[in-house]
Design a protein around this motif. Structure first.
Motif, PDB file in Angstrom:
ATOM      1  N   SER A 555     -27.071 -15.296  15.429  1.00 39.96           N
ATOM      2  CA  SER A 555     -28.248 -16.083  15.778  1.00 39.96           C
ATOM      3  C   SER A 555     -27.841 -17.374  16.462  1.00 39.96           C
ATOM      4  O   SER A 555     -26.738 -17.895  16.239  1.00 39.96           O
ATOM      5  N   PRO A 556     -28.727 -17.910  17.305  1.00 35.85           N
ATOM      6  CA  PRO A 556     -28.413 -19.183  17.978  1.00 35.85           C
ATOM      7  C   PRO A 556     -28.056 -20.295  17.000  1.00 35.85           C
ATOM      8  O   PRO A 556     -27.180 -21.111  17.268  1.00 35.85           O
ATOM      9  N   LYS A 557     -28.730 -20.320  15.845  1.00 35.02           N
ATOM     10  CA  LYS A 557     -28.444 -21.349  14.851  1.00 35.02           C
ATOM     11  C   LYS A 557     -27.010 -21.234  14.357  1.00 35.02           C
ATOM     12  O   LYS A 557     -26.310 -22.233  14.167  1.00 35.02           O
ATOM     13  N   GLU A 558     -26.568 -19.987  14.130  1.00 34.64           N
ATOM     14  CA  GLU A 558     -25.188 -19.771  13.694  1.00 34.64           C
ATOM     15  C   GLU A 558     -24.206 -20.056  14.819  1.00 34.64           C
ATOM     16  O   GLU A 558     -23.148 -20.646  14.611  1.00 34.64           O
ATOM     17  N   PHE A 559     -24.570 -19.613  16.031  1.00 36.46           N
ATOM     18  CA  PHE A 559     -23.635 -19.686  17.160  1.00 36.46           C
ATOM     19  C   PHE A 559     -23.245 -21.115  17.483  1.00 36.46           C
ATOM     20  O   PHE A 559     -22.137 -21.393  17.946  1.00 36.46           O
ATOM     21  N   GLY A 560     -24.163 -22.061  17.230  1.00 37.93           N
ATOM     22  CA  GLY A 560     -23.903 -23.448  17.590  1.00 37.93           C
ATOM     23  C   GLY A 560     -22.615 -23.990  17.010  1.00 37.93           C
ATOM     24  O   GLY A 560     -21.893 -24.750  17.663  1.00 37.93           O
ATOM     25  N   GLN A 561     -22.297 -23.600  15.769  1.00 40.46           N
ATOM     26  CA  GLN A 561     -21.094 -24.146  15.136  1.00 40.46           C
ATOM     27  C   GLN A 561     -19.823 -23.539  15.702  1.00 40.46           C
ATOM     28  O   GLN A 561     -18.738 -24.096  15.563  1.00 40.46           O
ATOM     29  N   PHE A 562     -19.951 -22.374  16.392  1.00 44.53           N
ATOM     30  CA  PHE A 562     -18.763 -21.709  16.916  1.00 44.53           C
ATOM     31  C   PHE A 562     -18.400 -22.164  18.332  1.00 44.53           C
ATOM     32  O   PHE A 562     -17.343 -21.810  18.849  1.00 44.53           O
ATOM     33  N   ILE A 563     -19.283 -22.951  18.967  1.00 39.41           N
ATOM     34  CA  ILE A 563     -18.962 -23.501  20.286  1.00 39.41           C
ATOM     35  C   ILE A 563     -19.050 -25.025  20.282  1.00 39.41           C
ATOM     36  O   ILE A 563     -19.102 -25.659  21.323  1.00 39.41           O
ATOM     37  N   GLY A 564     -19.062 -25.601  19.068  1.00 38.25           N
ATOM     38  CA  GLY A 564     -19.113 -27.056  18.928  1.00 38.25           C
ATOM     39  C   GLY A 564     -17.722 -27.628  18.649  1.00 38.25           C
ATOM     40  O   GLY A 564     -16.721 -27.181  19.206  1.00 38.25           O
ATOM     41  N   GLU A 565     -17.654 -28.579  17.745  1.00 34.53           N
ATOM     42  CA  GLU A 565     -16.383 -29.247  17.449  1.00 34.53           C
ATOM     43  C   GLU A 565     -15.333 -28.278  16.908  1.00 34.53           C
ATOM     44  O   GLU A 565     -14.137 -28.476  17.108  1.00 34.53           O
ATOM     45  N   ASP A 566     -15.784 -27.231  16.220  1.00 35.98           N
ATOM     46  CA  ASP A 566     -14.843 -26.288  15.605  1.00 35.98           C
ATOM     47  C   ASP A 566     -14.607 -25.056  16.478  1.00 35.98           C
ATOM     48  O   ASP A 566     -14.176 -24.012  15.985  1.00 35.98           O
ATOM     49  N   ILE A 567     -14.872 -25.159  17.767  1.00 35.11           N
ATOM     50  CA  ILE A 567     -14.689 -24.027  18.669  1.00 35.11           C
ATOM     51  C   ILE A 567     -13.247 -23.529  18.617  1.00 35.11           C
ATOM     52  O   ILE A 567     -12.296 -24.314  18.563  1.00 35.11           O
ATOM     53  N   LYS A 568     -13.084 -22.220  18.606  1.00 34.58           N
ATOM     54  CA  LYS A 568     -11.748 -21.619  18.603  1.00 34.58           C
ATOM     55  C   LYS A 568     -11.523 -20.930  19.941  1.00 34.58           C
ATOM     56  O   LYS A 568     -12.196 -19.945  20.258  1.00 34.58           O
ATOM     57  N   LEU A 569     -10.595 -21.461  20.710  1.00 34.18           N
ATOM     58  CA  LEU A 569     -10.284 -20.917  22.021  1.00 34.18           C
ATOM     59  C   LEU A 569      -8.838 -20.445  22.038  1.00 34.18           C
ATOM     60  O   LEU A 569      -7.930 -21.180  21.658  1.00 34.18           O
ATOM     61  N   GLN A 570      -8.647 -19.213  22.472  1.00 36.99           N
ATOM     62  CA  GLN A 570      -7.293 -18.673  22.613  1.00 36.99           C
ATOM     63  C   GLN A 570      -6.887 -18.752  24.073  1.00 36.99           C
ATOM     64  O   GLN A 570      -7.501 -18.126  24.930  1.00 36.99           O
ATOM     65  N   PRO A 571      -5.865 -19.556  24.404  1.00 39.55           N
ATOM     66  CA  PRO A 571      -5.484 -19.680  25.816  1.00 39.55           C
ATOM     67  C   PRO A 571      -4.858 -18.405  26.347  1.00 39.55           C
ATOM     68  O   PRO A 571      -4.126 -17.706  25.632  1.00 39.55           O
ATOM     69  N   VAL A 572      -5.155 -18.073  27.598  1.00 38.39           N
ATOM     70  CA  VAL A 572      -4.491 -16.969  28.286  1.00 38.39           C
ATOM     71  C   VAL A 572      -3.299 -17.572  29.004  1.00 38.39           C
ATOM     72  O   VAL A 572      -3.459 -18.323  29.957  1.00 38.39           O
ATOM     73  N   THR A 573      -2.111 -17.294  28.518  1.00 39.11           N
ATOM     74  CA  THR A 573      -0.914 -17.944  29.043  1.00 39.11           C
ATOM     75  C   THR A 573       0.069 -16.922  29.604  1.00 39.11           C
ATOM     76  O   THR A 573       0.041 -15.745  29.246  1.00 39.11           O
ATOM     77  N   LEU A 574       0.927 -17.394  30.493  1.00 37.25           N
ATOM     78  CA  LEU A 574       1.965 -16.569  31.101  1.00 37.25           C
ATOM     79  C   LEU A 574       3.297 -17.287  31.021  1.00 37.25           C
ATOM     80  O   LEU A 574       3.370 -18.489  31.242  1.00 37.25           O
TER      81      LEU A 574
END
Length: 609
Positions: A555-574
Motif C-alpha cells: 500500500s502507498p502508506k507502507e511504501f512511503g517508509q521504503f523510499i524515505g530515510e530508510d531506503i535500501k538501494l543496492q548499487p549496480v557496480t562493475l
C-alpha cells in the motif's frame, strides 16, 4: 497567540559546537554518505581513504615507497614509511581542525587533502583511534576514543620513519557495517595506477603499477581495445586513451591522486584536447561524439590549489586548468599519431565508422522528430520531480540526491506517486518488458519509443554529463518477470551508457518480501527468508506472514517508509568493462542451450509455507 508547547527562540536556543561535536553531529559534511559498507563510497571506505591519502602525499613528495593496510574484523591498520608526523605536533595533527603541513607549498606541492580535516574526521568518527609517528629513532604515540584524547606515550625505538594509524569506525554512527574487500582492492589499484613505483600492500597482497594509466586502461579493456593504448606523462599531467567497438564512452579522471568520479574541468579539457588533436592530425572536422563513441580514456593532473565541490572531492571546479590541459593533450596526440601509423589508421577508421553511424542516427531522429514532438508531452509515464542535478534548492528545503524510479507498470508507479518526495523523486513507468538491447546498434533505440523516452527523461541523449538525476533506480518486482526486466534495463545501460554505471549512478531498489505481524501490533518488514523466520519466531504463534508478490501489493502508506530515510538501494557496480561483453553475450544473447544448462545446474528452489 503562540502555541503553549512552542519552544522560545531566544539566546538559549543558540548553540556553538566544538569541531569534534560538529563532525559527530554532521558527519556527512565531512565524509559524504554514511552507509553500511554496501556501496564503494560509503563512509567506512572514506575513513580508510583519508588516512591513505596522507601516505600518498608523502610518496608524491619523494618520501616512502611502501604503504601497508590490513583489516582484521572491524579494525583498520595503516602504516607508511614517509617522514612521519613531527613528534611535537602528533596530537594537534589528528585532533585540531585546520592543522596540518599542507598549507605550506614548500612541504606539500600537490597534496590531496588541503583543509586539515580528513584525519581529524577519522579520529572523531572512530570508537578507537591510535596514531604513532616515528622520526629518527624516536616515536610519539597518542590514543583517542571518539575523538577524545585518552593517552600519550613517547620514547626511543628502532623502527623506520613513518606514520602508523589504527582505528575502529564507531558502530553507533555506522550501524551494522561491514567492509567489502573488493571495494578496497579496487581503490588500492587506483592508487597504484596513479603512483607508478608505489607498492601498496593489503593483508599481504601487493598492488604495484609500472605504467600508470596505461596499465589502468589495459586492465579495463583487455582484448576489447582496437589498438595499443596511447599514453603520455609529464610532471603535472598524465593521460591514456584507446577505443573499442562498444558504444558510449568510458572515462576516469583524477586530481592529485583523487578519483573524481563526476569529472570536472580537467576531464572536459582532456576530451577537448583529444578532439582537437585528432582533427588536427586528420585534417577533418569531426564532431565530439564521433570521436568519443567507443573511447576509453583516463586523465590525471597535479595542481597546487584544487577547488572541489565538496570534502569528498568528486568534481573539480578549477577553470584555469583548461588551456594547459587542452594544449598538452592535443600536442601529445598529434605527435603520437605521426609516429605510430598503425595506431592512427585503426583510430581514424573507428572515427569514420562512428561518423557514418551518427549520420544514420540523425536520419532516424529527423524522421521521428515530428512524432516525438507530438508525444513528448506524454513522455507519458514520466512523473518528474521539481529539482535535478545542479539545480539551486530553496533555503527552506534541505538539499538531497535526486532520483528517478524505473517501475514495472502503473500499479507500482501508483503506490510510488502517492508517497514520493515530489522535490527529489521522479517516476518513469515501463510498459511491459523493454527491448533486449544486446547486439543492437545505437540507432535501434530510436525505433523503440519507450527506450527513446527513457533516454530523454534521463537527459542522456546527447551526453552522459547531462544526466538529470543523481540516482537511476530500477524498481521492479522480485519475481521472474521483474528480475528479467531488471536485467534488460541493466543491459540497455551497459550497452549504450556504460559510464552511467561506472560513475555509480545506477541502483536497484530493495523492497521487503514479507510482512510479519501480530494483531494490533506494529508490523515487521523482512527482506529475506532468514529475516522472516527470525521475526516469526520472535512474535510467536499468532504472527501472520504476508508475502508481497509485487510492488503494487504494498500500500502507498507502507511504501512511503521504503523510499524515505530508510531506503535500501543496492548499487549496480562493475570492477571493469573487460568481461561485460562476454557476460552479456552469455546471459542476454542467443546461446539458449548453454544458458538453459547453466540455469538447470545452478537452480535453487525455495519453498514458502
Amino acid at each position: 497567540m503562540p502555541e503553549e508547547n512552542s519552544v522560545a527562540y531566544d539566546g538559549s536556543a543558540i548553540k556553538t559546537l566544538s569541531a569534534l561535536e560538529h563532525i559527530r553531529l554532521r558527519p556527512g559534511m565531512y565524509i559524504g554518505r554514511m552507509g553500511d559498507g554496501s556501496h564503494p563510497d560509503d563512509g567506512i571506505y572514506i575513513l580508510i581513504k583519508e588516512i591513505i591519502d596522507n601516505s600518498i602525499d608523502e610518496f608524491i613528495m619523494g618520501h616512502g615507497k611502501r604503504v601497508e593496510l590490513s583489516i582484521e574484523g572491524n579494525e583498520v591498520t595503516i602504516r607508511d614509511y614517509g617522514r612521519g608526523i613531527p613528534l611535537d605536533k602528533v596530537v594537534e595533527c589528528v585532533s585540531v581542525m585546520n592543522t596540518g603541513g599542507k598549507y605550506n607549498d614548500d612541504v606539500f606541492k600537490f597534496s590531496i587533502g588541503l583543509n586539515g580535516v580528513g584525519t581529524k574526521a577519522v579520529n572523531a568518527l572512530s570508537e578507537f583511534f591510535l596514531v604513532r609517528a616515528v622520526r629518527d629513532g624516536r616515536f610519539h604515540e597518542a590514543t583517542f576514543e571518539r575523538g577524545v584524547l585518552t593517552g600519550e606515550n613517547e620514547g626511543e625505538c628502532g623502527e623506520k620513519n613513518g606514520t602508523f594509524v589504527r582505528f575502529i569506525p564507531d558502530p553507533t554512527l555506522f550501524p551494522n557495517y561491514a567492509f567489502k574487500l573488493e571495494y578496497i582492492e579496487k581503490r588500492l589499484w587506483m592508487y597504484a595506477y596513479l603512483n607508478s613505483g608505489l607498492a601498496l600492500y593489503f593483508n599481504g597482497q601487493r598492488y604495484l603499477s609500472a605504467n600508470g594509466l596505461q596499465d589502468l586502461l589495459e586492465s579495463e579493456t583487455g582484448e576489447e581495445r582496437l589498438y595499443n593504448v596511447i599514453a603520455y606523462r609529464s610532471k603535472t599531467i598524465e593521460f591514456a586513451l584507446t577505443h573499442s567497438d562498444n558504444y558510449g564512452e568510458t572515462s576516469f579522471s583524477f586530481v592529485n591522486g583523487q578519483y573524481t568520479n563526476d569529472g570536472g574541468t580537467h576531464l572536459s579539457a582532456f576530451k577537448e584536447g583529444v578532439l582537437k588533436g585528432i582533427n588536427e592530425f586528420s585534417g577533418k572536422n569531426y564532431k565530439a561524439d564521433e570521436i568519443r563513441d567507443g573511447m576509453i580514456g583516463a586523465v590525471a593532473i597535479k595542481i597546487k590549489d584544487p577547488v572541489f565541490e565538496s570534502q569528498t572531492k568528486n568534481k573539480l571546479g578549477n577553470t584555469d586548468v583548461r588551456g594547459p590541459i587542452v594544449a598538452a593533450v592535443r600536442d601529445a596526440i598529434v605527435d603520437y599519431l605521426h609516429k605510430n601509423k598503425d595506431v592512427s589508421e585503426i583510430l581514424l577508421d573507428k572515427v569514420a565508422r562512428n561518423e557514418q553511424m551518427h549520420r544514420q542516427i540523425q536520419e532516424v531522429k529527423k524522421k521521428g522528430r515530428e512524432t516525438q514532438q507530438k508525444t513528448r508531452l506524454r513522455i507519458p509515464k514520466l512523473k518528474d520531480c521539481k529539482f535535478h542535478i545542479g539545480d539551486k534548492w530553496p533555503r527552506n528545503l534541505e538539499k538531497s540526491d535526486t532520483m528517478i524510479f524505473l517501475t514495472e507498470g502503473d500499479s507500482a508507479a501508483g503506490s510510488l506517486e502517492v508517497c514520493r518526495d515530489v522535490n527529489s523523486q521522479a517516476i518513469f513507468a515501463l510498459r511491459g518488458k523493454p527491448m533486449n538491447c544486446y547486439g543492437e546498434k545505437f540507432d535501434k533505440i530510436y525505433s523503440n519509443e519507450e527506450l527513446t523516452f527513457l533516454m530523454q527523461a534521463l537527459g542522456i541523449e546527447d551526453d552522459i554529463e547531462n544526466l538529470r538525476y543523481d540516482k537511476v533506480v530500477i524498481a521492479t518486482d522480485a519475481d521472474v518477470d521483474g528480475l528479467h526486466i531488471r536485467n534488460l534495463l541493466i543491459t540497455y545501460f551497459l550497452c549504450f551508457f556504460e559510464q552511467l554505471v561506472l560513475s555509480g549512478h545506477l541502483y536497484v531498489l530493495e523492497t521487503p518480501l514479507f510482512r510479519v505481524q501480530k494483531p494490533k501490533e506494529k508490523p515487521v518488514y523482512c527482506y529475506s527468508d532468514a529475516e522472516r523466520d527470525a521475526a516469526a519466531a520472535k512474535l510467536g504463534k499468532k504472527a501472520e506472514i504476508t508475502r508481497f508478490k509485487g510492488l503494487g501489493e504494498i500500500s502507498p502508506k507502507e511504501f512511503g517508509q521504503f523510499i524515505g530515510e530508510d531506503i535500501k538501494l543496492q548499487p549496480v557496480t562493475l570492477e571493469n568493462m573487460r568481461n561485460v561483453p562476454e557476460l552479456l553475450g552469455f546471459f542476454m544473447g542467443n546461446n539458449t542451450p548453454k544458458r538453459r544448462e547453466y540455469i538447470m545446474n545452478n537452480l535453487e528452489v525455495h519453498k514458502y509455507e
